[in-house]
Structures are given as structure tokens and as C-alpha cells.
Design a protein around this motif. Structure first.
Motif, short mmCIF file in Angstrom:
data_model
loop_
_atom_site.label_atom_id
_atom_site.label_comp_id
_atom_site.label_asym_id
_atom_site.label_seq_id
_atom_site.Cartn_x
_atom_site.Cartn_y
_atom_site.Cartn_z
N ALA A 245 0.78 -1.23 0.06
CA ALA A 245 -0.10 -0.16 0.21
C ALA A 245 0.92 1.27 0.09
CB ALA A 245 -0.94 -0.22 1.38
N ASP A 246 0.50 2.13 -0.76
CA ASP A 246 1.11 3.58 -0.94
C ASP A 246 2.82 3.51 -0.86
OD1 ASP A 246 -1.39 4.86 -1.01
OD2 ASP A 246 -1.58 4.49 1.05
N GLY A 247 3.46 2.52 -1.86
CA GLY A 247 4.65 2.43 -1.77
C GLY A 247 5.62 1.87 -0.56
N VAL A 248 4.76 1.01 0.32
CA VAL A 248 5.27 0.22 0.92
C VAL A 248 4.88 -1.01 1.19
CG1 VAL A 248 5.47 0.05 3.70
CG2 VAL A 248 5.34 2.27 2.60
N CYS A 249 5.51 -2.29 1.12
CA CYS A 249 5.35 -3.60 1.17
C CYS A 249 5.36 -4.03 2.66
CB CYS A 249 6.17 -4.41 0.24
SG CYS A 249 5.34 -6.18 0.18
N TYR A 250 4.41 -4.63 3.12
CA TYR A 250 4.34 -5.12 4.67
C TYR A 250 4.36 -6.50 4.67
CZ TYR A 250 2.76 -0.27 5.42
OH TYR A 250 2.51 1.04 5.41
N PHE A 251 5.28 -7.18 5.39
CA PHE A 251 5.27 -8.61 5.39
C PHE A 251 5.51 -9.17 6.75
CE2 PHE A 251 9.71 -7.55 4.10
CZ PHE A 251 10.36 -8.50 4.71
N THR A 252 5.20 -10.17 7.10
CA THR A 252 5.39 -10.88 8.57
C THR A 252 6.33 -11.94 8.42
OG1 THR A 252 3.50 -12.38 8.29
CG2 THR A 252 2.82 -10.22 9.10
#
Length: 365
Positions: A245-252
Motif C-alpha cells: 500500500a502506498d509505496g510500502v510492502c508489509y510482510f510478516t
């Protein structure tokens, strides 16, 4: 063990129109949706104003389709005045994925298979061109591109690599697909298709120390695993969910119970959640247009937690009576008013007792 605090640290990355700036520590806080109420008749403890229902159960008919075992990763797609929820099946050899078509009022119109005969389909991700990437969490696992509308057959996308795939998230700004790997020394990858919108051909790259991306020499991994082909590749302990989202990739990463944020524009990587509470067993992740992240637990106390742009991490829901299961497949309907997810092993703690739920209410959209 000394309890870690929630770490929400991030330099200049936009999240749903809000800025998470600078390094900051925050303890678990109050949910913006309020405290959880007593569980309802299907075992869901929700904030006031929210309601839940069971929409599918493994082995039971949904619009004529026997719902699959071990429901896992999922996503929603628009469908006229309604929508479609797609769900993977994480069972050996007979995995695949199914879809439920909903009318505008939430009633079930149809259900059907979109992928069959594959192996341990765990998570995946939606594409901007409205297909579903179903990922095999198996040795030399593949990515299959599926049609959630049921019109076109699924196709393997072998150029995206043969490894223990977990999740995928598309970055339309840089025209790449990020992918996680469920290994104790797994990597964080990106696939650069030759032509955006066509995943048949392209280049598989791995994130390395120094925040540089390097090409994986042999994506097919015939001799050496992809995660071991580049010497300075950065390794992560059990890659799980992935959301862009919005230029950021979040991962766990489940091995160290962290939620990471890769800022693609600034080329930085930081943990935005690094704690023992309230989240335990971080797994699938999704988000809302307002910038909230929703993170599901694999085990723990069977919660989906919200992480807000205001640096608050708190339970959004808790599922009672499913202590031997895990929460999988969180995904919002296109209008953001309904959240779908599954309990992979249900009340009995077995793969053939999966439950798929819907939660409706005043989400921040």
C-alpha cells in the motif's frame, strides 16, 4: 523472557494518507473500534456495532459446491454490484482454490473451483488486473495465476521461481510482485515481469544486505534452492503474509513474530511490530484504504489485531472455541465494509473442519 515493546519505526513512508515518521516505541493500546464484546453464537468476539456470520465450512455445501478443506489465503474482487471472495486450500496434492460470489446485499449467488490438483496452496495475492496468485507452500512450489471469475483456466507462472512460496503483493508503481518464503532462512523476493500485466516471463530478484536487489541465477532451483543462490541475500525467519500500500510492502515473519515494512521509494526496511503482545504468531496480513493493517494470528489466542497509523496495536476480533486452529485469509470486500477470513482447522483442530467467516460493521474506510 523480557517482553519486547511494540516497535513502529519508519522514516517518511506514506501509509493510507498518514505518515509514520521517525523511530517510535508504543505499547499495545486501545483499539479504535472499542473493546471486544462477549462471543456471539458462532464464537466471534467483536467490537460493538459489528456482526459476524459463518459463510462456509469444509465439506459442507455452499451454493452447490463442497467447500474445501484447510482454507488459507484469500482476497476479494469486485463483481458488478457484488463481489467475490477467493480462498486457497492448503492440503497436499489436492489443494487449489475456490471462490464464493456474493450479491450486493451479501447473499451467496454462486460458488465454484478456480484451481484444482495443486499442492499445499497457502497464501498468495491479488493483481491489479483482477487475477489471483495462488502460491504453493511446498518444496519447489509454484505460483498459479487464477481467474476469480471462473472463466479462464489457471496457469503456472514458473518464471516467478520454484520455492516454498507463501504470499505475494503487487506493486503497480514499480511494476513488480513481492513474494515471501516460508523457511527458517527464507528470503524476500520481487519478480519483475517483462511486460507488466503478463507474468509469463521476467526476472526473479532477491533482497540482499545493503538494501540492493540481485537476480536469482536459477529461478527453477534445479540444483540449489533460490534462497541459497546469492551469497549476500538477506534471510528472514519464516516469511508469511504480504501486503502492499502506498509505496510500502508489509510482510510478516512468524519465527521472530515481526511485521516488517519495506519502503520501496526510500529503499529502507524496518520492523513496525516487534513484540510478544498483543499479537502472537503473526501470519496473514491485509489493510484498509485508511491505512490500518489487520494481522491474523497462527495460534496465539486466535485474534485478528489492528495496527493503526497512530502506532496502536490492539485486538480487533477473537475467535473462541478454535484453540487448535489458526486464522487465515483476511480480506476486505471492495467497499471496505466486510472482512472475510477463515479458521483453517476449525473447532475440531483438523484440516477437514475449516470455517470461513464474514464480519460486517463500521470499518474506518
Amino acid at each position: 523472557m523480557l517482553r519486547r515493546t511494540v516497535l513502529l519505526t519508519f522514516a517518511g513512508a506514506a501509509l493510507g494518507g498518514s505518515l509514520w515518521q521517525g523511530a517510535a516505541h508504543a505499547s499495545e493500546g486501545r483499539s479504535p473500534y472499542g473493546p471486544l464484546q462477549p462471543p456471539d453464537d458462532v464464537g466471534l468476539a467483536l467490537p460493538e456495532g459489528f456482526t459476524g456470520r459463518l459463510v462456509a465450512r469444509s465439506g459442507h455445501r455452499v451454493a452447490g459446491l463442497a467447500w474445501h478443506a484447510a482454507p488459507d489465503g484469500g482476497a476479494c474482487f469486485p463483481d458488478g454490484d457484488g463481489w467475490i471472495y477467493v480462498s486457497n486450500s492448503e492440503i497436499p496434492l489436492l489443494g487449489g482454490a475456490s471462490a464464493i460470489r456474493f450479491a450486493h446485499d451479501g447473499t451467496v449467488r454462486d460458488a465454484y473451483r478456480i484451481l484444482s490438483g495443486t499442492n499445499l496452496n497457502c497464501a498468495g495475492g491479488a493483481t491489479p488486473w483482477r487475477t489471483w496468485l495462488s502460491c504453493e507452500e511446498a518444496y519447489r512450489g509454484r505460483v498459479f495465476e487464477c481467474d476469480p471469475y471462473g472463466s479462464r483456466p489457471a496457469r503456472p507462472r514458473l518464471a516467478m521461481g520454484r520455492f516454498k512460496h507463501e504470499a505475494a503483493a503487487c506493486d503497480p508503481d514499480r511494476e513488480v510482485v513481492y513474494m515471501t518464503e516460508d523457511e527458517k532462512d527464507g528470503c524476500f523476493y520481487r519478480f519483475r515481469p517483462t511486460d507488466w500485466g503478463d507474468l509469463t516471463e521476467g526476472t526473479l530478484e532477491v533482497l540482499c544486505h545493503g538494501m540492493v536487489w540481485k537476480e536469482v541465477p536459477s529461478p527453477a532451483a534445479l540444483v540449489k534452492a533460490t534462497r541459497h543462490q546469492v551469497d549476500d541475500a538477506r534471510h528472514f525467519n519464516g516469511g508469511e503474509g504480504c501486503h502492499y500500500a502506498d509505496g510500502v510492502c508489509y510482510f510478516t515473519t512468524k519465527g521472530d513474530n515481526r511485521v516488517w515494512a519495506y519502503d520501496a521509494k526510500a529503499s529502507t526496511l524496518e520492523p513496525i511490530y516487534d513484540a510478544d503482545s498483543p499479537l502472537s504468531g503473526v501470519d496473514n496480513i491485509t489493510g484498509t484504504a485508511s491505512g490500518e493493517l489487520f494481522v491474523a494470528e497462527d495460534g496465539g489466542n486466535m485474534e485478528i489485531n489492528v495496527i493503526t497509523p497512530q502506532r496502536v496495536a490492539a485486538p480487533f476480533l477473537r475467535l473462541h472455541g478454535h484453540s487448535r486452529s489458526e486464522i487465515t485469509g483476511p480480506a476486505f470486500s471492495p467497499d471496505g465494509t466486510r472482512l472475510y477470513f477463515s479458521s483453517q482447522r476449525g473447532r475440531r483442530g483438523i484440516l477437514t473442519d475449516g470455517h470461513t467467516f464474514e464480519v460486517t460493521g463500521p470499518f474506518t474506510i
